[in-house]
Structures are given as structure tokens and as C-alpha cells.
Design an enzyme around this catalytic site. Sequence first.
Site, PDB file in Angstrom:
ATOM      1  N   ASP A 104      14.773  -0.526   0.903  1.00 34.18           N
ATOM      2  CA  ASP A 104      15.573  -0.737   2.107  1.00 34.18           C
ATOM      3  C   ASP A 104      16.596  -1.842   1.792  1.00 34.18           C
ATOM      4  OD1 ASP A 104      16.397  -0.761   4.741  1.00 34.18           O
ATOM      5  OD2 ASP A 104      14.636  -1.774   5.515  1.00 34.18           O
ATOM      6  N   PHE A 119      13.918   4.239  10.734  1.00 32.42           N
ATOM      7  CA  PHE A 119      12.580   3.791  10.367  1.00 32.42           C
ATOM      8  C   PHE A 119      11.698   5.022  10.197  1.00 32.42           C
ATOM      9  CE2 PHE A 119       8.306   2.188  10.835  1.00 32.42           C
ATOM     10  CZ  PHE A 119       8.350   1.092   9.993  1.00 32.42           C
ATOM     11  N   GLU A 139       7.585   2.588  -6.110  1.00 34.36           N
ATOM     12  CA  GLU A 139       7.762   2.085  -4.746  1.00 34.36           C
ATOM     13  C   GLU A 139       7.842   3.261  -3.777  1.00 34.36           C
ATOM     14  OE1 GLU A 139       7.401   0.095  -2.514  1.00 34.36           O
ATOM     15  OE2 GLU A 139       8.568  -1.726  -2.686  1.00 34.36           O
ATOM     16  N   LYS A 155       0.813  -1.204   0.000  1.00 41.45           N
ATOM     17  CA  LYS A 155       0.000   0.000   0.000  1.00 41.45           C
ATOM     18  C   LYS A 155       0.849   1.257   0.000  1.00 41.45           C
ATOM     19  CE  LYS A 155      -3.371  -2.130   3.116  1.00 41.45           C
ATOM     20  NZ  LYS A 155      -3.881  -2.060   4.523  1.00 41.45           N
ATOM     21  N   ASP A 165       3.758   3.330   6.671  1.00 43.28           N
ATOM     22  CA  ASP A 165       3.025   3.084   7.914  1.00 43.28           C
ATOM     23  C   ASP A 165       3.874   2.458   9.005  1.00 43.28           C
ATOM     24  OD1 ASP A 165       3.292   0.459   6.718  1.00 43.28           O
ATOM     25  OD2 ASP A 165       1.742  -0.214   8.105  1.00 43.28           O
TER      26      ASP A 165
HETATM   27  P1  5GP Z   1      12.917  -3.946   1.243  1.00 47.52           P
HETATM   28  O1  5GP Z   1      12.403  -5.211   0.621  1.00 47.52           O
HETATM   29  O2  5GP Z   1      13.617  -3.044   0.263  1.00 47.52           O
HETATM   30  O3  5GP Z   1      13.754  -4.228   2.455  1.00 47.52           O
HETATM   31  O4  5GP Z   1      11.693  -3.201   1.850  1.00 47.52           O
HETATM   32  C1  5GP Z   1      10.717  -2.685   1.081  1.00 47.52           C
HETATM   33  C2  5GP Z   1       9.468  -2.448   1.894  1.00 47.52           C
HETATM   34  O5  5GP Z   1       9.712  -2.428   3.299  1.00 47.52           O
HETATM   35  C3  5GP Z   1       8.902  -1.098   1.566  1.00 47.52           C
HETATM   36  O6  5GP Z   1       8.020  -1.145   0.469  1.00 47.52           O
HETATM   37  C4  5GP Z   1       8.199  -0.714   2.843  1.00 47.52           C
HETATM   38  O7  5GP Z   1       6.905  -1.246   2.855  1.00 47.52           O
HETATM   39  C5  5GP Z   1       9.009  -1.395   3.922  1.00 47.52           C
HETATM   40  N1  5GP Z   1       9.964  -0.470   4.573  1.00 47.52           N
HETATM   41  C6  5GP Z   1      11.315  -0.436   4.440  1.00 47.52           C
HETATM   42  N2  5GP Z   1      11.855   0.532   5.190  1.00 47.52           N
HETATM   43  C7  5GP Z   1      10.824   1.143   5.812  1.00 47.52           C
HETATM   44  C8  5GP Z   1      10.741   2.252   6.714  1.00 47.52           C
HETATM   45  O8  5GP Z   1      11.712   2.915   7.127  1.00 47.52           O
HETATM   46  N3  5GP Z   1       9.488   2.580   7.136  1.00 47.52           N
HETATM   47  C9  5GP Z   1       8.353   1.914   6.732  1.00 47.52           C
HETATM   48  N4  5GP Z   1       7.190   2.350   7.210  1.00 47.52           N
HETATM   49  N5  5GP Z   1       8.411   0.874   5.875  1.00 47.52           N
HETATM   50  C10 5GP Z   1       9.628   0.500   5.420  1.00 47.52           C
END
Ligand code: 5GP
Length: 174
Positions: A102, A151, A98, A42, A158
Site C-alpha cells: 500500500d 480497502f 507479501e 499474517k 483481514d
Molecule cells: P504498507 O506498509 O505498504 O502501507 O502496508 C502493508 C500492510 O498493510 C499489508 O501487509 C497489510 O497488512 C496492510 N494493508 C494495506 N492495505 C490493505 C488493505 O486494503 N486491506 C487489508 N486488509 N490490509 C491492508
Amino acid sequence: MPDNRLSTLISEEAIQARISELGAQIRADFGSETITCIGVLKGSFLFMADLVRAIGGDVRCEFLGVSSYHGGTRSTGVVQITQDLRFPIEGQHCLIIEDIIDTGLTLDYLHRMLSVRGPKTLKMVTLLDKPARREVDLTPDYAGFTIPDEFVVGFGLDLGELYRNLPYIAVYHP
Ligand code: 5GP
């Protein structure tokens, strides 16, 4: 009442200015082609709403439902598709939208999943990029802001489904 667990990282004005720049750059790169924008739900819903208006011209809006956090603050690395695209993307110019990259695991998975469907172009844009915790070699084609390893919440992002409606990005201090 102010929430003292939040500190502003990127203001509403800065976000909107950057989205205008990204939109102009993306439209210039794709020329007059129709762009199939694929929002990753979302978290990208607010960014996508503003970005497609900044891109202008012909765009289609499609959505992919993905779950990788299951309510916590750490990525599990397991990407679950909760809603797939409704139409084929073969031969289309596509842009994955996106909220944040992260570890990169989610976008890496989605990019591989969509590239086998034969799009003519498959680019990626993220509002936020957190390169410090990258686990895969992935660089988005377009990124709004590079942020430190914190974070963050707001502007679609969210914590346990709250804070998505903040018009700015804040660091969440537990
Ligand atoms: P990745 O697979 O790149 O580790 O993470 C992607 C997803 O993790 C993002 O689409 C998001 O939903 C969530 N995410 C990563 N870092 C954060 C953050 O700092 N805050 C929030 N709320 N969601 C995060």
C-alpha cells in the site's frame, strides 16, 4: 448468508491462475537454486502456501511477524517486528512474500532490514499492489494484481482478524 459489505474484486479462479504464472516465472528466474521464501505474517499465509507449491523445486519456508495496522484500516507507518527469522540468510537466494503493498513503508523497512544480513539475492513478491497510496519509491519484483485504492479483505487479508479465510479478494464497504 451473503455479506453485503463485501463485493468480489478478484475471483478465486483468477487468483489461482495468476499464482501459477508467478510461480513459473519465479522458478525460471531463480533457476535450480534453493529459494528461501520469507512470508510476512499474517496476511501472506494463504498466498505463500499456494505460491511455494507453484514455484516447485527446492524452497525453504521462513516467516517474519510484522504488525503495522494495529487493527484499523490505515497504515500507521510504524513497523513492529513481532517475530524475527530464526536463521541467518547470508549467502541465500531470498524472496520476501507479501500480501499487499500500500504505502510501501512495511516492505521498504523489511527490505532494508534483511539486505544488511547479506543475502545473495533479495527479491520481493506481492499478491496485490495498490500504487495509488505509495509513500516510498518501491516497486516489487513480482506482483499478482494491481488494484485501485480500496480497502480489501480475503485470501489472507483481514479486517480486525476476520475475512482472512475468504478464498477470493473482496472490497470491504464499511
Ligand atoms: P504498507 O506498509 O505498504 O502501507 O502496508 C502493508 C500492510 O498493510 C499489508 O501487509 C497489510 O497488512 C496492510 N494493508 C494495506 N492495505 C490493505 C488493505 O486494503 N486491506 C487489508 N486488509 N490490509 C491492508
